[in-house]
Design a protein around this motif. Structure first.
Motif, mmCIF file in Angstrom:
data_model
loop_
_atom_site.group_PDB
_atom_site.id
_atom_site.type_symbol
_atom_site.label_atom_id
_atom_site.label_comp_id
_atom_site.label_asym_id
_atom_site.label_seq_id
_atom_site.Cartn_x
_atom_site.Cartn_y
_atom_site.Cartn_z
ATOM 1 N N VAL A 295 9.141 -3.680 4.221
ATOM 2 C CA VAL A 295 8.133 -2.616 4.227
ATOM 3 C C VAL A 295 8.561 -1.541 3.234
ATOM 4 C CG1 VAL A 295 6.957 -0.863 5.600
ATOM 5 C CG2 VAL A 295 7.503 -3.080 6.619
ATOM 6 N N VAL A 296 7.669 -1.216 2.309
ATOM 7 C CA VAL A 296 7.932 -0.172 1.315
ATOM 8 C C VAL A 296 7.043 1.023 1.626
ATOM 9 C CG1 VAL A 296 7.826 0.428 -1.130
ATOM 10 C CG2 VAL A 296 8.565 -1.853 -0.448
ATOM 11 N N HIS A 297 7.663 2.190 1.726
ATOM 12 C CA HIS A 297 6.918 3.428 1.982
ATOM 13 C C HIS A 297 6.617 4.096 0.638
ATOM 14 C CE1 HIS A 297 8.768 2.668 5.914
ATOM 15 N NE2 HIS A 297 7.694 3.266 6.395
ATOM 16 N N GLU A 298 5.349 4.221 0.378
ATOM 17 C CA GLU A 298 4.896 4.762 -0.904
ATOM 18 C C GLU A 298 4.220 6.110 -0.684
ATOM 19 O OE1 GLU A 298 1.916 3.477 -4.570
ATOM 20 O OE2 GLU A 298 2.318 2.092 -2.932
ATOM 21 N N ALA B 37 2.651 2.832 4.346
ATOM 22 C CA ALA B 37 3.601 1.722 4.436
ATOM 23 C C ALA B 37 2.923 0.472 3.891
ATOM 24 C CB ALA B 37 4.026 1.521 5.888
ATOM 25 N N ARG B 38 3.594 -0.167 2.950
ATOM 26 C CA ARG B 38 3.050 -1.358 2.305
ATOM 27 C C ARG B 38 3.983 -2.538 2.547
ATOM 28 N NH1 ARG B 38 3.435 -3.059 -3.008
ATOM 29 N NH2 ARG B 38 4.473 -1.130 -3.574
ATOM 30 N N GLN B 39 3.396 -3.635 3.037
ATOM 31 C CA GLN B 39 4.177 -4.838 3.315
ATOM 32 C C GLN B 39 4.376 -5.620 2.019
ATOM 33 O OE1 GLN B 39 5.145 -5.456 6.556
ATOM 34 N NE2 GLN B 39 6.486 -7.088 5.868
#
Length: 197
Positions: free
Chosen positions: A57-60, A164-166
């Motif tokens: 999970v990337v938090h952008e 949050a981007r998977q």
């Protein structure tokens, strides 16, 4: 069965080693012949999937968006002021009596003789200038309307936010060579007595 073959091969190898090492056995009667054989290793190519980069999970952070709006603002409010208007005057000329008509006595010389005469004094007039008020002074109340202007300012259209981007894992297929069967060596019996001579 494989254990039996292994034991048999081991025994044959021992016997052959002893026979070749001992000259006393050379030139005897041949009972059986064996030849040494080698089997190379067998390899094959297998394809395997490996994870190059794990997923997660990337938090952008998305920055805020701004815009400008123009609005009307009050510069000066409405007010009422008092203004004095001076009187309006003009100059007029009129004839006025300076001295009224009268009768009197006065001495005169008539033919060289001093004589008392009754005489009439006419009325005497003069022109006199006079300032007259045409319109009296007055105070008026004047309403001054409000003054407005325009102002441009920056406003937040959309605030900053974090999403949050998977991120899926990155998988790659790699080829590698694996050993299917290792190399081996053994002894095999040569068929027929003629082959031993």
């Amino acid at each position: 069965m494989s254990d039996y073959l292994s034991i048999r091969r081991g025994a044959i190898a021992t016997v052959l080693a002893v026979s070749m090492a001992s000259p006393a056995f050379a030139g005897g009667k041949t009972l059986a012949c064996y030849q040494q054989v080698h089997q190379p290793a067998v390899y094959k190519t297998v394809h395997q999937q490996v994870v190059v980069r794990p997923g997660g999970v990337v938090h952008e952070t998305i920055p805020a968006r701004y815009g400008t709006i123009t609005e009307q603002v009050l510069i000066e409010p409405e007010r009422v002021i008092a203004r004095t208007i001076p009187a309006v005057t003009r100059t007029v000329h009129q004839k006025v009596l300076v001295r009224a008509k009268s009768v009197g006595w006065e001495w005169r010389h008539v033919h060289g003789v001093k004589t008392l005469c009754k005489v009439v004094h006419p009325a005497k007039y003069a022109t006199q200038a006079q300032t007259v008020v045409v319109q009296s002074a007055r105070t008026v109340h004047e309403r001054i309307p409000a003054r407005y202007g325009h102002r441009t300012r920056t406003v937040v259209v959309e605030p900053a936010r974090t999403i949050a981007r998977q991120v899926p894992p990155v998988i790659k297929t790699v080829a590698r060579t694996v050993e299917v069967r290792p190399a081996s060596a053994g002894w095999v019996q040569v068929s027929g007595k003629k082959r031993c001579n």
